[in-house]
Design a protein around this motif. Structure first.
Motif, short mmCIF file in Angstrom:
data_model
loop_
_atom_site.label_atom_id
_atom_site.label_comp_id
_atom_site.label_asym_id
_atom_site.label_seq_id
_atom_site.Cartn_x
_atom_site.Cartn_y
_atom_site.Cartn_z
N PHE A 18 0.93 -1.08 0.19
CA PHE A 18 0.05 -0.19 0.10
C PHE A 18 0.86 1.29 -0.04
O PHE A 18 0.68 2.04 -0.73
N CYS A 37 2.73 2.12 -3.38
CA CYS A 37 1.66 2.86 -4.41
C CYS A 37 1.69 4.00 -4.18
O CYS A 37 1.44 4.84 -5.04
N PHE A 84 7.22 -4.05 -9.65
CA PHE A 84 6.09 -3.22 -8.98
C PHE A 84 4.90 -3.72 -9.23
O PHE A 84 4.04 -3.73 -8.40
N ARG A 85 4.63 -4.67 -10.36
CA ARG A 85 3.44 -5.37 -10.49
C ARG A 85 2.98 -6.43 -9.37
O ARG A 85 2.03 -6.34 -8.80
N ASP A 86 4.07 -7.12 -8.76
CA ASP A 86 3.59 -7.96 -7.73
C ASP A 86 3.19 -7.17 -6.51
O ASP A 86 2.29 -7.45 -5.86
N PHE A 87 3.74 -5.89 -6.40
CA PHE A 87 3.20 -5.28 -5.45
C PHE A 87 1.95 -4.57 -5.39
O PHE A 87 1.16 -4.63 -4.56
N THR A 88 1.60 -4.19 -6.54
CA THR A 88 0.40 -3.80 -6.75
C THR A 88 -0.65 -4.77 -6.81
O THR A 88 -1.79 -4.70 -6.27
N ARG A 89 -0.45 -6.01 -7.02
CA ARG A 89 -1.47 -7.37 -7.02
C ARG A 89 -1.76 -7.28 -5.50
O ARG A 89 -2.95 -7.19 -5.11
N ILE A 90 -0.77 -7.26 -4.77
CA ILE A 90 -1.07 -7.34 -3.18
C ILE A 90 -1.86 -6.09 -2.85
O ILE A 90 -2.95 -6.28 -1.92
N ALA A 91 -1.75 -4.95 -3.40
CA ALA A 91 -2.39 -3.79 -3.08
C ALA A 91 -3.75 -3.54 -3.42
O ALA A 91 -4.68 -2.64 -3.18
N GLY A 92 -4.26 -4.67 -4.17
CA GLY A 92 -5.64 -4.66 -4.63
C GLY A 92 -6.55 -5.03 -3.84
O GLY A 92 -7.67 -6.02 -4.20
#
Lengths: 296, 296
Positions: B200, B203, B225-233
């Motif tokens: 979070f 992002c 960064f993609r893996d991070f944003t997957r978590i962030a959804g």
């Protein structure tokens, strides 16, 4: 593909994931070079490249490898550039294109420009593609398909050389963008280098927990931690050099991130619900924008 | 499946991803309960549950929903437990099992035990399964298959009640482990809560960059960064409550991680290659151990 090859002779210094993938692409399509020369530092890599057969010629000495090549691409960790350049510079063919595939671009100008011979065109490039594997066996010709390659030619670079390298990456299946080295280094610091720094760090943090908790960490690694460790399974020398050669941008992004993480922690400590909700919602918003950009 | 149902009546308070998945599993297998009663707070969720048809009975009032149920499972954000418990406690059937699916377990004891009626068995549970989707449409009966569910029964809990809840999760396809609430809260703080906090945060950090860089961030979001944003959804209310209800463990893990990240940054600033290489290699080691534990 039927197209005339772009180069008579392409020389790749380094035969890991990226170098090996370019070589395979060139051999499979025939559209990139009539001859692919590969050089690597270690005897075992050279032997393996010969076995795999993705080069027309394998050279131990980089100086000999670059002789007569129309395009030379450095595919070694960025920390090795200065040393390689000292070896190859006197042997580069006039009119040749010198490029690379490194993840930091300011350092490329710093390490290659001082020794660049008159009439050789420096066009640095960064294909934003990769897997968590490395070495000569890891490459494959479709690696770059549909992924961005960023070119960072210094001001005053011959437009024809830029166009030729652009065409080479196009024939590798990549989408091409140009920007200056400083902007590139900032962007990759936040989208790639900082996430990797965090991933490597959190693995160590978990590793330091007491034996009992550590066992449970491994057992119950939920999706969150799994994504981190996927990032963390990457090549050691490459990442060491990335951190050391994009120092100011990585440190700036780490500082910004740390401030933000501390603010999040403070909000948890003091029960500031609105702040926490705002952070979560911003994360979801960026996620949504990424999906709209079709990069997710 | 042919097995006798475990319960005559199962009551789920909350019909999101987890509650909806338990209900669907119960209905599809027939092995968990003869009757599934679902309660939800909002009129729109109740209407949607009726349309989807995964409950035998839908009740607006949680007090009415729990009447006569052999097993009641709270499937709402953990911050709502105290309020729900005040409503349902006087209506719980003697001998019933009271459980939940929350991601923080110390808070469950804090919020539920004081009001627990004599003869009702409290067996908290945490199924470590999920997707980035939420709401009554998001559930599916296979969600828990092959994933761990952690039970954290307080000391002195009736072993028969624990065995029954264990069997319920077994029939949901889960692997079951028991531990105390404090250990659970530490483990999930590092494997799940801290990674989400980081995701979070990063992002937001990216969102704060200047317009020009931000556009490039979205465009070039590399796999990191993609893996991070997957978590962030993920679900906002759920994550808000997780952070607020696992405060000490999350803050401890954040502090440990921050110290480690700062040490990494310092090593980059001062060019300490050995330190950087050690961090990267430890990351790879944990990654390898995870693969050996088959959680990757």
């Amino acid at each position: 593909m039927g197209a005339e090859p772009l180069f008579d002779r392409l020389c790749l210094i380094g035969a890991g994931l990226i170098g090996g993938s370019i070589a395979r692409r060139a051999r499979e399509t025939g559209a990139i070079a009539r001859e692919v020369v590969v050089s690597a530092r270690s005897a075992s890599t050279l032997a393996r490249v010969r076995e795999l057969g993705f080069a027309d010629r394998v050279e131990e000495d980089p100086a000999q490898a670059v002789e007569g090549a129309d395009c030379v691409i450095l595919c070694v960790p960025v920390g090795a550039y200065a040393g390689v350049m000292a070896q190859i510079a006197p042997h580069l063919k006039p009119g040749a294109i010198l490029s690379d595939v490194g993840s930091t671009k300011g350092s490329v100008l710093r390490d290659l420009q001082p020794l660049l011979p008159e009439g050789v065109h420096l066009v640095p490039a960064h294909p934003m593609a990769g897997t968590e594997f490395s070495g000569p066996d890891s490459g494959f010709s479709a690696l770059f398909e549909g992924r961005y390659t960023i070119l960072t030619p210094p001001e005053g670079t011959d437009p024809a050389a830029i166009a030729t390298l652009r065409e080479m990456w196009h024939r590798c299946g990549a989408m091409i963008e140009c920007m200056d080295a400083a902007t590139h280094d900032k962007v990759v610091a936040i989208v790639s280098h900082l996430p990797h720094l965090i991933a490597f760090t959190i693995c160590g943090t978990a590793d330091d927990l007491s034996e009992e908790t550590r066992e449970s960490v491994l057992k119950f690694a939920a999706s969150g931690f799994r994504d981190f460790t996927r990032i963390a399974g990457s090549d050691v020398a490459m990442w060491r050099d990335v951190f050391l050669n994009n120092r100011p941008a990585v440190l700036e992004m780490l500082a910004r991130f740390t401030e933000d993480a501390q603010a999040f922690g403070r909000a948890i400590r003091w029960g500031q619900e609105d702040f926490i909700v705002d952070r979560i919602e911003r994360g979801r918003k960026i996620r949504k924008e990424l999906i709209e950009h079709k990069q997710a």
